[in-house]
Design a protein around this motif. Structure first.
Motif, PDB file in Angstrom:
ATOM      1  N   LEU A  10       1.530  -1.173   0.260  1.00  0.00           N
ATOM      2  CA  LEU A  10       0.121  -0.224   0.048  1.00  0.00           C
ATOM      3  C   LEU A  10       0.858   0.993  -0.069  1.00  0.00           C
ATOM      4  CD1 LEU A  10       0.038   0.924   3.196  1.00  0.00           C
ATOM      5  CD2 LEU A  10      -1.554  -1.161   3.428  1.00  0.00           C
ATOM      6  N   LEU A  11       0.190   2.346  -0.555  1.00  0.00           N
ATOM      7  CA  LEU A  11       0.851   3.843  -0.066  1.00  0.00           C
ATOM      8  C   LEU A  11       0.898   4.205   0.776  1.00  0.00           C
ATOM      9  CD1 LEU A  11       3.074   5.715  -2.089  1.00  0.00           C
ATOM     10  CD2 LEU A  11       0.087   7.172  -2.536  1.00  0.00           C
ATOM     11  N   GLY A  12       0.403   4.332   1.806  1.00  0.00           N
ATOM     12  CA  GLY A  12      -0.297   4.979   2.703  1.00  0.00           C
ATOM     13  C   GLY A  12      -0.374   6.642   3.051  1.00  0.00           C
ATOM     14  N   GLY A  13      -1.285   6.527   1.228  1.00  0.00           N
ATOM     15  CA  GLY A  13      -2.005   8.218   1.715  1.00  0.00           C
ATOM     16  C   GLY A  13      -2.631   8.039   2.878  1.00  0.00           C
ATOM     17  N   ASP A  14      -3.812   7.017   2.971  1.00  0.00           N
ATOM     18  CA  ASP A  14      -4.289   7.118   4.684  1.00  0.00           C
ATOM     19  C   ASP A  14      -3.529   6.911   5.867  1.00  0.00           C
ATOM     20  OD1 ASP A  14      -6.751   6.596   6.596  1.00  0.00           O
ATOM     21  OD2 ASP A  14      -7.446   4.958   5.316  1.00  0.00           O
ATOM     22  N   ASP A  15      -3.290   7.616   6.426  1.00  0.00           N
ATOM     23  CA  ASP A  15      -3.506   9.543   6.399  1.00  0.00           C
ATOM     24  C   ASP A  15      -2.187   9.913   6.306  1.00  0.00           C
ATOM     25  OD1 ASP A  15      -5.514  11.519   5.974  1.00  0.00           O
ATOM     26  OD2 ASP A  15      -5.479  11.277   8.539  1.00  0.00           O
ATOM     27  N   LYS A  16      -1.096   9.646   5.848  1.00  0.00           N
ATOM     28  CA  LYS A  16       0.204  10.616   5.769  1.00  0.00           C
ATOM     29  C   LYS A  16       0.179  11.132   4.541  1.00  0.00           C
ATOM     30  CE  LYS A  16       3.364   6.976   7.082  1.00  0.00           C
ATOM     31  NZ  LYS A  16       4.238   5.561   7.179  1.00  0.00           N
ATOM     32  N   ALA A  17      -1.001  11.766   3.439  1.00  0.00           N
ATOM     33  CA  ALA A  17      -1.878  12.798   2.787  1.00  0.00           C
ATOM     34  C   ALA A  17      -2.559  14.073   4.208  1.00  0.00           C
ATOM     35  CB  ALA A  17      -2.579  12.150   2.311  1.00  0.00           C
ATOM     36  N   GLY A  18      -3.267  13.978   5.165  1.00  0.00           N
ATOM     37  CA  GLY A  18      -3.504  14.216   6.152  1.00  0.00           C
ATOM     38  C   GLY A  18      -2.182  15.014   6.858  1.00  0.00           C
ATOM     39  N   ASP A  19      -1.095  14.123   6.849  1.00  0.00           N
ATOM     40  CA  ASP A  19      -0.509  14.240   7.882  1.00  0.00           C
ATOM     41  C   ASP A  19       0.777  15.822   6.698  1.00  0.00           C
ATOM     42  OD1 ASP A  19      -0.687  12.816  10.044  1.00  0.00           O
ATOM     43  OD2 ASP A  19       0.465  11.190   8.943  1.00  0.00           O
ATOM     44  N   ALA A  20       0.985  15.852   6.140  1.00  0.00           N
ATOM     45  CA  ALA A  20       2.002  16.181   4.856  1.00  0.00           C
ATOM     46  C   ALA A  20       0.951  16.775   4.925  1.00  0.00           C
ATOM     47  CB  ALA A  20       2.214  15.259   3.753  1.00  0.00           C
ATOM     48  N   GLU A  21      -0.117  17.476   4.777  1.00  0.00           N
ATOM     49  CA  GLU A  21      -0.780  18.708   3.964  1.00  0.00           C
ATOM     50  C   GLU A  21      -1.280  19.358   5.552  1.00  0.00           C
ATOM     51  OE1 GLU A  21      -3.556  15.685   1.141  1.00  0.00           O
ATOM     52  OE2 GLU A  21      -4.596  16.692   2.837  1.00  0.00           O
ATOM     53  N   MET A  22      -0.983  18.492   7.161  1.00  0.00           N
ATOM     54  CA  MET A  22      -0.973  19.539   7.999  1.00  0.00           C
ATOM     55  C   MET A  22       0.267  20.563   8.352  1.00  0.00           C
ATOM     56  SD  MET A  22      -3.536  17.986  10.796  1.00  0.00           S
ATOM     57  CE  MET A  22      -2.075  16.041  12.072  1.00  0.00           C
ATOM     58  N   VAL A  23       1.344  19.510   8.113  1.00  0.00           N
ATOM     59  CA  VAL A  23       2.888  20.483   8.492  1.00  0.00           C
ATOM     60  C   VAL A  23       3.072  20.859   7.236  1.00  0.00           C
ATOM     61  CG1 VAL A  23       5.309  20.143   8.856  1.00  0.00           C
ATOM     62  CG2 VAL A  23       3.752  18.270   9.556  1.00  0.00           C
ATOM     63  N   SER A  24       2.217  20.758   5.682  1.00  0.00           N
ATOM     64  CA  SER A  24       2.762  21.898   5.060  1.00  0.00           C
ATOM     65  C   SER A  24       1.364  23.305   5.609  1.00  0.00           C
ATOM     66  CB  SER A  24       2.425  21.336   3.329  1.00  0.00           C
ATOM     67  OG  SER A  24       3.220  20.790   3.426  1.00  0.00           O
ATOM     68  N   LEU A  25       1.212  23.347   6.348  1.00  0.00           N
ATOM     69  CA  LEU A  25      -0.066  24.176   6.349  1.00  0.00           C
ATOM     70  C   LEU A  25       0.842  25.270   7.296  1.00  0.00           C
ATOM     71  CD1 LEU A  25      -2.651  25.943   6.388  1.00  0.00           C
ATOM     72  CD2 LEU A  25      -3.201  24.009   8.989  1.00  0.00           C
ATOM     73  N   MET A  26       1.276  24.582   8.697  1.00  0.00           N
ATOM     74  CA  MET A  26       2.400  25.521   9.183  1.00  0.00           C
ATOM     75  C   MET A  26       3.282  25.904   8.619  1.00  0.00           C
ATOM     76  SD  MET A  26       3.246  22.787  12.341  1.00  0.00           S
ATOM     77  CE  MET A  26       1.581  21.466  11.914  1.00  0.00           C
ATOM     78  N   ARG A  27       3.873  25.260   7.180  1.00  0.00           N
ATOM     79  CA  ARG A  27       5.114  26.519   6.683  1.00  0.00           C
ATOM     80  C   ARG A  27       4.467  26.722   6.039  1.00  0.00           C
ATOM     81  NH1 ARG A  27       9.937  24.733   3.836  1.00  0.00           N
ATOM     82  NH2 ARG A  27      10.577  26.089   2.538  1.00  0.00           N
ATOM     83  N   ARG A  28       3.050  26.956   4.621  1.00  0.00           N
ATOM     84  CA  ARG A  28       2.709  28.486   4.539  1.00  0.00           C
ATOM     85  C   ARG A  28       2.670  29.609   5.466  1.00  0.00           C
ATOM     86  NH1 ARG A  28      -1.242  27.197   0.101  1.00  0.00           N
ATOM     87  NH2 ARG A  28      -0.202  25.588  -0.738  1.00  0.00           N
ATOM     88  N   LEU A  29       1.514  29.299   6.880  1.00  0.00           N
ATOM     89  CA  LEU A  29       2.088  30.384   7.579  1.00  0.00           C
ATOM     90  C   LEU A  29       2.828  30.961   8.393  1.00  0.00           C
ATOM     91  CD1 LEU A  29      -1.069  29.246   9.887  1.00  0.00           C
ATOM     92  CD2 LEU A  29      -1.385  30.471   7.946  1.00  0.00           C
TER      93      LEU A  29
END
Length: 431
Positions: A145-164
């Motif tokens: 498996l890839l692990g998008g469930d839920d490493k996509a969410g993990d990456a999105e949360m951390v990248s949100l902080m990077r944007r801010l």
């Protein structure tokens, strides 16, 4: 690579399946695998590098951090986000070899499976691919498996902080982030320290295709059915032998065949026989029980108890026992309260701002938000952008991965002002 893509690929490479054989109700078993500490520490290091506050990894592999409010917004309630760090146990999960492939239409060969057969995806398996022609996708290589469930969410949360961090002009309240273990085996946020987390309300990011939004989940229970038999030499067994394994076969036949997962959809509930093992003397089967409707959910559990009682009466002895444990309840019971209406409406507005129509779906499963909401942290579920979860055909479209970060930026901006509960708008206007 974009920031979120880079993080996602790195996180996927860190195998972190949970272990369904361990009892998640025993805190000593959490996390159920040491590998979950590996991904927890990778994420925590990223958070510290970004300058997140209060970064911690506890003894159960829970990662918590905070991001300070924009100047002047310190008095607003803290908005929380939660994702899980474990990946599904139902398929191969190690090693993971994520790859980026361009989709040009038709069938896309992503690799060769462990059985030597080609693994491909296409409109036959995912009609949504028809609008992804020309897109880059992150896929597996066919061996795990890839692990998008839920490493996509993990990456999105951390990248949100990077944007801010990169753009201080983006207004937002104080934010809390939690990365939790063992969601895939029904544990998830059960041991999350809500006082330390400190959020008033928020979202999990654990849904599928971009735009999916969930405030309805199953009510869920697990059932362990045990049979105690009596072994006698087969040559002299008449009238004496009690075959535990066969008894569990008879038990399963008493449950409605049409209420199995392969025959249900939308709001249909089900009984799912997830495993069975045993012999003549002892046998055990594990079920999960699901229904959106609370009354039907209770009826399903009672039917399982009644089936055991019926068999015991027919056999004239106590052969079958059933142990039931509720796992989580329907998220809608909390999110549809008027004071939590902003969770739905703000998500809708944020999706619209990135050009995506929000689609409310009754989730045929649960999220960490299911238990968090009943613990006092109202928590709806956002899409993470993954497809074909829990298997070797899993993929994540890069445009959807990046769009979710855009959506989260818009969402936190909508919380840069006090929220008005449903029903209060009219009275406030009248005043």
């Amino acid at each position: 690579m974009s920031d979120v893509l880079d993080r996602f690929v790195r996180y996927c490479k860190v195998a972190s399946q949970s272990d369904e054989t361990k009892d998640p109700t025993n805190p000593d078993n959490i996390p159920t695998t040491e590998s979950q500490f590996d991904i927890a520490n990778v994420i925590a290091d990223d958070l510290r590098e970004l300058g997140a506050e209060d970064v911690s990894v506890d003894e159960h592999a829970y990662v918590i951090c905070h991001w300070p409010a924009s100047e002047g917004l310190e008095d607003l309630p803290t908005l929380g986000f939660c994702c899980h760090i474990d990946t599904a146990w139902q398929s191969y999960g190690s090693p993971v070899h994520p790859q980026v492939k361009r989709y040009e239409g038709g069938r896309l060969l992503i690799g060769t499976g462990r059985d030597g057969k080609e693994v491909w995806i296409g409109p036959e398996t995912n009609p949504a691919l028809e609008h992804m022609v020309g897109w880059d996708l992150v896929t597996t290589d066919g061996t795990s498996l890839l692990g998008g469930d839920d490493k996509a969410g993990d990456a999105e949360m951390v990248s949100l902080m990077r944007r801010l961090k990169d753009d201080p002009s983006l207004r937002h309240p104080r934010l809390a982030f939690a990365f939790v273990p063992d969601e895939e085996i029904g544990h998830g946020a059960a041991l999350l320290d809500l006082d330390k987390f400190g959020a008033a309300f928020g979202y999990t990011i654990d849904g599928g295709p971009l735009g999916e939004f969930c405030y309805e989940t199953f009510n869920a229970a697990e059932a362990v059915v045990r049979a105690k038999g009596l072994s006698v030499h087969t040559g002299t067994a008449k009238g004496l032998m009690v075959n535990a394994a066969e008894t569990l076969m008879r038990y399963n036949e008493l449950l409605p065949a049409q209420d199995r997962p392969e025959f249900t959809e939308n709001y249909d509930g089900f009984y799912y026989l997830s495993s069975v093992e045993g012999s003549c003397e002892e046998a055990t089967s594990h079920y999960i029980v699901r229904d959106h409707d609370k009354a039907k959910f209770e009826h399903r559990k009672q039917l399982m108890l009644d089936a055991a009682e019926y068999l015991n009466e027919r056999m004239g002895r106590q052969v079958v026992t059933v142990t039931l444990r509720d796992q989580y309840y329907n998220l809608a019971d909390v999110i549809l309260r008027p004071e939590n209406s902003h969770l739905i409406e703000n998500a809708r507005k944020a999706f619209e701002k990135v050009g995506q129509e929000m689609r409310c779906i009754p989730m045929r499963g649960g999220t960490d938000g299911s238990q968090l909401s009943f613990r006092g942290f109202p928590c709806a579920n956002l899409s993470a952008g993954y497809y074909n979860a829990h298997g070797v055909m899993e993929f994540v479209p890069i445009p959807e991965l990046e769009a979710m970060v855009d959506m989260l930026v818009e969402l936190v901006g909508l919380y840069a002002k006090p929220q008005v509960a449903a029903g209060e708008v009219a009275s406030a206007t009248e005043e």
